[in-house]
Motif scaffolding. Structure first.
Motif, PDB file in Angstrom:
ATOM      1  N   VAL A  72       9.158 -16.970   9.561  1.00  0.00           N
ATOM      2  CA  VAL A  72       8.088 -16.096   9.983  1.00  0.00           C
ATOM      3  C   VAL A  72       8.274 -15.777  11.328  1.00  0.00           C
ATOM      4  CG1 VAL A  72       5.567 -15.961  10.005  1.00  0.00           C
ATOM      5  CG2 VAL A  72       6.518 -17.674   8.547  1.00  0.00           C
ATOM      6  N   PHE A  73       8.361 -14.386  11.491  1.00  0.00           N
ATOM      7  CA  PHE A  73       8.970 -13.873  12.778  1.00  0.00           C
ATOM      8  C   PHE A  73       7.838 -13.059  13.292  1.00  0.00           C
ATOM      9  CE2 PHE A  73      11.477 -11.180  15.439  1.00  0.00           C
ATOM     10  CZ  PHE A  73      12.458 -12.485  16.090  1.00  0.00           C
ATOM     11  N   PHE A  74       7.645 -12.988  14.584  1.00  0.00           N
ATOM     12  CA  PHE A  74       6.574 -12.435  15.610  1.00  0.00           C
ATOM     13  C   PHE A  74       7.558 -11.409  16.698  1.00  0.00           C
ATOM     14  CE2 PHE A  74       5.041 -16.468  14.581  1.00  0.00           C
ATOM     15  CZ  PHE A  74       4.082 -16.375  13.474  1.00  0.00           C
ATOM     16  N   GLY A 114      -9.651  -9.403   9.238  1.00  0.00           N
ATOM     17  CA  GLY A 114      -9.163  -7.937   8.648  1.00  0.00           C
ATOM     18  C   GLY A 114      -7.781  -7.947   8.261  1.00  0.00           C
ATOM     19  N   LYS A 115      -7.159  -6.840   8.155  1.00  0.00           N
ATOM     20  CA  LYS A 115      -5.856  -6.746   7.181  1.00  0.00           C
ATOM     21  C   LYS A 115      -4.592  -7.142   8.310  1.00  0.00           C
ATOM     22  CE  LYS A 115      -7.639  -4.447   3.914  1.00  0.00           C
ATOM     23  NZ  LYS A 115      -8.037  -5.316   2.620  1.00  0.00           N
ATOM     24  N   ILE A 116      -3.701  -7.856   7.846  1.00  0.00           N
ATOM     25  CA  ILE A 116      -2.476  -8.085   8.424  1.00  0.00           C
ATOM     26  C   ILE A 116      -1.267  -7.659   7.779  1.00  0.00           C
ATOM     27  CG2 ILE A 116      -1.290  -9.989   9.665  1.00  0.00           C
ATOM     28  CD1 ILE A 116      -3.500 -11.962   9.550  1.00  0.00           C
ATOM     29  N   PRO A 117      -0.686  -6.681   8.092  1.00  0.00           N
ATOM     30  CA  PRO A 117       0.345  -6.178   7.244  1.00  0.00           C
ATOM     31  C   PRO A 117       1.722  -7.144   7.797  1.00  0.00           C
ATOM     32  CG  PRO A 117      -0.295  -4.220   8.983  1.00  0.00           C
ATOM     33  CD  PRO A 117      -1.085  -5.485   9.122  1.00  0.00           C
ATOM     34  N   ILE A 118       2.497  -7.205   6.758  1.00  0.00           N
ATOM     35  CA  ILE A 118       3.614  -8.133   6.860  1.00  0.00           C
ATOM     36  C   ILE A 118       4.824  -7.495   6.148  1.00  0.00           C
ATOM     37  CG2 ILE A 118       2.534 -10.235   7.040  1.00  0.00           C
ATOM     38  CD1 ILE A 118       3.422 -10.880   4.200  1.00  0.00           C
ATOM     39  N   ARG A 119       5.919  -7.760   6.583  1.00  0.00           N
ATOM     40  CA  ARG A 119       7.264  -7.146   5.993  1.00  0.00           C
ATOM     41  C   ARG A 119       8.204  -8.271   5.604  1.00  0.00           C
ATOM     42  NH1 ARG A 119       9.706  -2.176   8.974  1.00  0.00           N
ATOM     43  NH2 ARG A 119       7.949  -1.224   8.052  1.00  0.00           N
ATOM     44  N   ASP A 155       6.863  -4.228   2.076  1.00  0.00           N
ATOM     45  CA  ASP A 155       5.749  -4.270   3.198  1.00  0.00           C
ATOM     46  C   ASP A 155       4.302  -4.860   2.034  1.00  0.00           C
ATOM     47  OD1 ASP A 155       7.340  -3.486   5.150  1.00  0.00           O
ATOM     48  OD2 ASP A 155       6.319  -1.405   4.906  1.00  0.00           O
ATOM     49  N   VAL A 156       3.729  -5.759   2.528  1.00  0.00           N
ATOM     50  CA  VAL A 156       2.547  -6.292   2.119  1.00  0.00           C
ATOM     51  C   VAL A 156       1.370  -6.475   2.931  1.00  0.00           C
ATOM     52  CG1 VAL A 156       1.538  -8.546   0.896  1.00  0.00           C
ATOM     53  CG2 VAL A 156       4.017  -7.900   0.780  1.00  0.00           C
ATOM     54  N   VAL A 157       0.390  -6.282   2.808  1.00  0.00           N
ATOM     55  CA  VAL A 157      -1.039  -6.378   3.481  1.00  0.00           C
ATOM     56  C   VAL A 157      -1.783  -7.623   3.029  1.00  0.00           C
ATOM     57  CG1 VAL A 157      -2.960  -5.208   4.552  1.00  0.00           C
ATOM     58  CG2 VAL A 157      -0.990  -3.967   4.095  1.00  0.00           C
ATOM     59  N   LEU A 158      -1.947  -8.584   4.258  1.00  0.00           N
ATOM     60  CA  LEU A 158      -2.802  -9.640   3.807  1.00  0.00           C
ATOM     61  C   LEU A 158      -4.398  -9.537   4.277  1.00  0.00           C
ATOM     62  CD1 LEU A 158      -0.478 -12.540   5.597  1.00  0.00           C
ATOM     63  CD2 LEU A 158      -0.273 -11.441   3.349  1.00  0.00           C
ATOM     64  N   ASP A 159      -5.072  -9.827   3.448  1.00  0.00           N
ATOM     65  CA  ASP A 159      -6.441  -9.993   3.961  1.00  0.00           C
ATOM     66  C   ASP A 159      -6.792 -11.339   4.464  1.00  0.00           C
ATOM     67  OD1 ASP A 159      -7.413  -7.626   2.781  1.00  0.00           O
ATOM     68  OD2 ASP A 159      -7.088  -8.489   0.725  1.00  0.00           O
ATOM     69  N   SER A 160      -7.314 -11.254   6.017  1.00  0.00           N
ATOM     70  CA  SER A 160      -7.856 -12.341   6.696  1.00  0.00           C
ATOM     71  C   SER A 160      -9.090 -12.246   6.826  1.00  0.00           C
ATOM     72  CB  SER A 160      -6.688 -12.507   7.834  1.00  0.00           C
ATOM     73  OG  SER A 160      -7.331 -11.642   8.834  1.00  0.00           O
ATOM     74  N   PRO A 161      -9.818 -13.509   7.451  1.00  0.00           N
ATOM     75  CA  PRO A 161     -10.871 -13.243   7.581  1.00  0.00           C
ATOM     76  C   PRO A 161     -11.280 -12.438   8.915  1.00  0.00           C
ATOM     77  CG  PRO A 161     -10.251 -15.721   7.456  1.00  0.00           C
ATOM     78  CD  PRO A 161      -9.265 -14.752   7.453  1.00  0.00           C
ATOM     79  N   SER A 212       8.354 -10.642   8.752  1.00  0.00           N
ATOM     80  CA  SER A 212       7.661 -10.178   9.889  1.00  0.00           C
ATOM     81  C   SER A 212       6.184  -9.909   9.987  1.00  0.00           C
ATOM     82  CB  SER A 212       8.479  -9.017  10.147  1.00  0.00           C
ATOM     83  OG  SER A 212       8.262  -8.359  11.362  1.00  0.00           O
ATOM     84  N   VAL A 213       5.465 -10.292  10.992  1.00  0.00           N
ATOM     85  CA  VAL A 213       4.036 -10.306  11.214  1.00  0.00           C
ATOM     86  C   VAL A 213       3.649  -9.274  11.978  1.00  0.00           C
ATOM     87  CG1 VAL A 213       1.748 -11.651  11.410  1.00  0.00           C
ATOM     88  CG2 VAL A 213       3.931 -12.726  10.527  1.00  0.00           C
ATOM     89  N   ASP A 214       2.916  -8.302  11.722  1.00  0.00           N
ATOM     90  CA  ASP A 214       2.243  -7.377  12.516  1.00  0.00           C
ATOM     91  C   ASP A 214       0.674  -7.730  12.728  1.00  0.00           C
ATOM     92  OD1 ASP A 214       2.372  -4.797  13.977  1.00  0.00           O
ATOM     93  OD2 ASP A 214       1.839  -3.508  12.080  1.00  0.00           O
ATOM     94  N   TYR A 215       0.935  -8.605  13.914  1.00  0.00           N
ATOM     95  CA  TYR A 215      -0.472  -9.248  14.393  1.00  0.00           C
ATOM     96  C   TYR A 215      -1.143  -8.060  15.034  1.00  0.00           C
ATOM     97  CZ  TYR A 215       2.777  -9.692  18.085  1.00  0.00           C
ATOM     98  OH  TYR A 215       3.500  -9.433  19.199  1.00  0.00           O
ATOM     99  N   ARG A 216      -2.515  -8.234  15.191  1.00  0.00           N
ATOM    100  CA  ARG A 216      -3.224  -7.330  16.034  1.00  0.00           C
ATOM    101  C   ARG A 216      -2.894  -7.405  17.779  1.00  0.00           C
ATOM    102  NH1 ARG A 216      -8.870  -9.678  15.024  1.00  0.00           N
ATOM    103  NH2 ARG A 216      -7.723 -11.654  14.702  1.00  0.00           N
ATOM    104  N   LEU A 217      -3.063  -6.240  18.303  1.00  0.00           N
ATOM    105  CA  LEU A 217      -2.638  -6.240  19.381  1.00  0.00           C
ATOM    106  C   LEU A 217      -3.802  -5.708  20.635  1.00  0.00           C
ATOM    107  CD1 LEU A 217       0.378  -3.484  18.979  1.00  0.00           C
ATOM    108  CD2 LEU A 217       0.386  -5.949  19.325  1.00  0.00           C
TER     109      LEU A 217
END
Length: 315
Positions: free
Chosen positions: A79-81, A60-65, A52-58, A111-116
């Motif tokens: 890259v999977f959504f 906010g945070k985007i968790p990925i696995r 598990d990694v957390v990306l810093d985007s403009p 795998s991308v945990d995009y904002r909901l």
């Protein structure tokens, strides 16, 4: 007719005691969605590591696995959504599918945990999906990935994001994508197709649920015709990456998925489409008890391997 093995799954879901998604709160709908995924019987494949990694985007945070297969890299990257109508779902709800694809296709799956929504409405999910895909290309070597072999994929709402990211990548000329894997994708909002009418209130995903998702995802109904929400409305689909479009016979989204595949093909994009008979929306999650689910996963794995390791789609 619906496959008898699927009927058993649907019967178990119907007897779970849960309310319909569109009649409950967002918090309760998310709980039910996550719980339903733990109740599915899925084949569990092993990979070398899951990180598990957390990306810093403009924004906010985007968790990925990151799912890494056995062997020595660099590996191609998918890259999977996840699905969930842009309102539900997380990294856990698609965990077993990602394991399966990484193991079988010998690729890294991110795998991308995009904002909901409704906390983060359109185009928040699109922004996160595209940012994560760019990040993968720019940082692939840091996790044994090959930046020259990147694909996008997803199921349902995630299939929508994969299609949209493919269009954005073409328009922005980055990242360079090898493939798009669209699993029973939503590619146009508000579409009244034959499959919507025939299957809209019967099997798993309903039109009522889709309206509920749309009401939460969009700030204004006019956004539904934006091509980054409804890629089927894009005037030009030329120059997009090769695609595999998977649909299910008893899915309200069947016809729009097949139409998108046909439009890609007519635009000169190498595409394969496959409609699985007797199946319903989300059937990829039934691999432990529905034969066609495992067959579909295995065929998808073969397609990914073909793209990643030979660069030529099967005729």
């Amino acid at each position: 007719m619906v496959d008898p093995q699927v009927e058993e799954v649907l019967s178990r879901q119907a007897n779970s005691g849960n309310d319909s998604t569109e009649t409950t709160s967002v918090a309760e709908a998310r709980r039910m969605f996550s719980e339903s995924r733990t109740n599915f019987k899925e084949i569990v494949k092993e990979v070398a590591s899951v990180t598990d990694v957390v990306l810093d985007s403009p924004n906010g945070k985007i968790p990925i696995r990151i799912y890494t297969p056995e062997g020595n890299g660099p590996f191609p990257v998918l890259v999977f959504f996840h699905g969930g109508g842009f309102v539900l779902g997380d990294l856990n709800t698609t965990h077993n599918i990602c394991n399966y694809l990484a193991n079988g296709a010998e690729c890294i799956v991110v795998s991308v945990d995009y904002r909901l929504a409704p906390e983060h409405k359109f185009p928040a999910a699109v922004e996160d999906a595209y940012f994560a895909t760019q990040w993968v290309e720019e940082n692939a070597y840091t996790f044994m990935g090959d930046p020259s072999r990147i694909a996008v994929g997803g199921e349902s709402a995630g299939g929508n994001l994969a299609a949209v990211v493919s269009i954005m990548a073409r328009e922005n000329k980055t990242p360079a994508l090898k493939f798009q894997l669209l699993i029973y994708p939503c590619v146009q909002f508000g579409m009244e197709t034959k499959s919507m009418i025939e299957c809209g209130e019967k099997y798993n995903l309903t039109v009522s649920e889709m309206k509920w998702f749309g009401d939460h995802y969009f700030s204004d109904k006019s956004q539904m015709t934006n091509i980054f929400a409804s890629p089927l409305l894009a005037e030009n689909l030329e120059g997009l990456p090769p695609a595999l479009v998977i649909t299910a016979e008893f899915d309200p989204l069947r016809d729009e998925g097949e139409e998108y595949a046909d439009r890609l093909a007519s635009s000169g994009v190498p595409v394969r489409k496959k409609c699985y008979p007797g199946m319903v929306h989300s059937f990829f999650n039934y691999s432990g008890e529905v034969d066609q689910s495992q067959i579909a996963l295995d065929k998808t794995v073969m397609e990914l391997r073909e793209i990643f390791y030979s660069s030529v789609m099967k005729s």
